[in-house]
Design a protein around this motif. Structure first.
Motif, PDB file in Angstrom:
ATOM      1  N   VAL A  58       0.845  -1.203   0.000  1.00  0.00           N
ATOM      2  CA  VAL A  58       0.000   0.000   0.000  1.00  0.00           C
ATOM      3  C   VAL A  58       0.875   1.247   0.000  1.00  0.00           C
ATOM      4  CG1 VAL A  58      -1.609   1.359   1.392  1.00  0.00           C
ATOM      5  CG2 VAL A  58      -2.047  -1.066   1.032  1.00  0.00           C
ATOM      6  N   ILE A  59       1.961   1.238   0.788  1.00  0.00           N
ATOM      7  CA  ILE A  59       2.913   2.367   0.763  1.00  0.00           C
ATOM      8  C   ILE A  59       3.520   2.489  -0.632  1.00  0.00           C
ATOM      9  CG2 ILE A  59       5.158   3.169   1.610  1.00  0.00           C
ATOM     10  CD1 ILE A  59       4.442   2.017   4.326  1.00  0.00           C
ATOM     11  N   TYR A  60       3.855   1.355  -1.249  1.00  0.00           N
ATOM     12  CA  TYR A  60       4.410   1.354  -2.605  1.00  0.00           C
ATOM     13  C   TYR A  60       3.445   2.019  -3.584  1.00  0.00           C
ATOM     14  CZ  TYR A  60       6.044  -0.394  -7.106  1.00  0.00           C
ATOM     15  OH  TYR A  60       6.459  -0.484  -8.417  1.00  0.00           O
ATOM     16  N   GLY A  61       2.158   1.658  -3.491  1.00  0.00           N
ATOM     17  CA  GLY A  61       1.168   2.233  -4.400  1.00  0.00           C
ATOM     18  C   GLY A  61       1.007   3.726  -4.223  1.00  0.00           C
ATOM     19  N   VAL A  62       0.948   4.186  -2.962  1.00  0.00           N
ATOM     20  CA  VAL A  62       0.806   5.616  -2.679  1.00  0.00           C
ATOM     21  C   VAL A  62       2.025   6.387  -3.192  1.00  0.00           C
ATOM     22  CG1 VAL A  62       0.697   7.340  -0.836  1.00  0.00           C
ATOM     23  CG2 VAL A  62      -0.725   5.294  -0.705  1.00  0.00           C
ATOM     24  N   LEU A  63       3.216   5.863  -2.926  1.00  0.00           N
ATOM     25  CA  LEU A  63       4.449   6.538  -3.381  1.00  0.00           C
ATOM     26  C   LEU A  63       4.540   6.561  -4.903  1.00  0.00           C
ATOM     27  CD1 LEU A  63       7.085   5.155  -0.855  1.00  0.00           C
ATOM     28  CD2 LEU A  63       6.365   7.530  -1.101  1.00  0.00           C
ATOM     29  N   GLN A  64       4.132   5.468  -5.527  1.00  0.00           N
ATOM     30  CA  GLN A  64       4.148   5.385  -6.985  1.00  0.00           C
ATOM     31  C   GLN A  64       3.307   6.504  -7.604  1.00  0.00           C
ATOM     32  OE1 GLN A  64       3.544   1.563  -9.857  1.00  0.00           O
ATOM     33  NE2 GLN A  64       1.872   2.050  -8.516  1.00  0.00           N
ATOM     34  N   GLU A  65       2.113   6.689  -7.064  1.00  0.00           N
ATOM     35  CA  GLU A  65       1.231   7.741  -7.572  1.00  0.00           C
ATOM     36  C   GLU A  65       1.777   9.127  -7.239  1.00  0.00           C
ATOM     37  OE1 GLU A  65      -3.487   8.896  -7.807  1.00  0.00           O
ATOM     38  OE2 GLU A  65      -2.832   7.458  -6.286  1.00  0.00           O
TER      39      GLU A  65
END
Length: 357
Positions: free
Chosen positions: A43-50
């Motif tokens: 979830v942290i990966y997804g938020v940072l990606q965006e």
């Protein structure tokens, strides 16, 4: 002598045996560890990606545009950790398969990840995340053509429902969401085209990898190390030829917050591999599939709240169809046990690379 034997027997009898409650509690804590690890890291990966691809940095509102640089950073981190794992466990660092096979997988893996990052410039993260749920379709197509696999009717039904749900989600946007790189139908078409490319390359990578490495007695970290090492070389070469390497370095040098975001992105992407491997080894592929479905749902909801993506009622229906189908598939497999397949990852593939974002 008999006295010693009797003492040993008495000691063994005195040792407390693990109770059923103790075993259940131990498994519960292992489950909490696995679920929280996967959800937190991805979830942290997804938020940072965006955030990196869609949110401007600095007073001049500059956007980070160098997606291949993110691929390079992710792969070099994963490669270093895999090498460390091999050395620490005293496993062989030498390549088990011919090097060109690692490189072939690396090419399709780089194309997959680049399409994923580039698509975020043109479609919102909720659209991208839901579209990823349709990756079973290209996996089934490539599996049929390359590995001559056969699938059951229920698999095709789930694939159809997921495609239907994704189509509804994409075709009926709320209307107020926007992309920092442009607006309008043409922009959405290009974003969806990149997502189709992502799904196609992603499905091909797993199937191609299974075929290339079939017959090799290969440690998982060995395969990850050499594949990601090849990806490092290829992505670095691409950055140099595009003239983006120095531009990307200059950008992160001028924007320290972007540098920290990229470091954290690479760290959680690598850490997620540990939790993915641990979950599959401890609880199996079905539990992992349910966790990954939940993770996608949480990621979409968090993105909508954090970045203000509105959802239309049609999109809610599309999301319910997709996640309902995926949970149904997981439940159906659980109540209908089949012969135990090889340990699988998110896409139904035994490929260790499939977990790498």
């Amino acid at each position: 002598m008999s006295h010693c034997a009797n003492s040993s027997a008495e000691w063994a009898m005195a040792e407390p045996l693990p109770t059923e409650d103790g075993v259940k509690e131990n498994k519960l804590w292992k489950g909490v560890f696995a679920v929280s690890g996967i959800l937190i890291t991805l979830v942290i990966y997804g938020v940072l990606q965006e955030k990196i691809m869609r949110v401007p940095y600095g007073v001049n509102k500059e956007y980070f545009k160098y997606s291949l640089f993110l691929v390079f950073c992710n792969r070099i981190t994963t490669s270093a950790v895999s090498a460390g794992s091999l050395v620490a466990s005293k496993k062989a660092l030498d390549p088990v398969a011919p090097v060109y096979k690692y490189c072939l997988v690396s090419v399709t893996n780089i194309l997959t990840t680049t399409c994923q990052y580039e698509a975020l410039k043109y479609v919102s993260f909720p659209v991208q995340t839901l579209a990823k749920c349709a990756k079973m379709i290209p996996v089934m197509i490539w599996g049929t053509f390359i590995m001559q696999k056969k699938y059951k009717g229920f698999d095709y039904l789930v694939a159809f429902l997921v495609t239907l749900g994704c189509s509804i989600f994409i075709l009926f946007p709320a209307g107020t969401d926007f992309s920092p790189y442009g607006k309008g139908r043409e922009n959405t078409v290009w974003g969806i085209s990149l997502m189709v490319g992502y799904l196609g390359f992603d499905g091909f990578t797993s199937t191609f990898q299974d075929k290339l490495f079939k017959g090799y007695d290969m440690e998982i970290h060995n395969q990850i190390f050499y594949t990601t090492l090849c990806s490092c070389v290829l992505s670095l070469t691409g950055l140099i030829f595009q003239g983006h390497l120095l531009l990307a370095v200059d950008f992160v040098y001028r924007h320290n917050d972007c540098f920290l975001d990229i470091v954290l992105l690479s760290t959680v992407a690598t850490a997620s591999q540990f939790f993915i491997s641990y979950t599959i080894r401890t609880f199996g592929a079905l539990t992992f599939a349910a966790i990954m479905t939940t993770r996608q749902l949480v990621s979409i909801m968090l993105s909508c709240i954090w970045f203000g993506h509105p959802l239309s009622w049609e999109q809610w229906i599309g999301a319910i169809i997709v996640f309902g189908s995926l949970y149904s598939k997981t439940f159906w497999k659980k109540v209908s046990p089949a012969p135990t397949p090889p340990q699988q990852t998110e896409n139904g593939s035994s490929s260790p690379l499939k977990g790498i974002p």
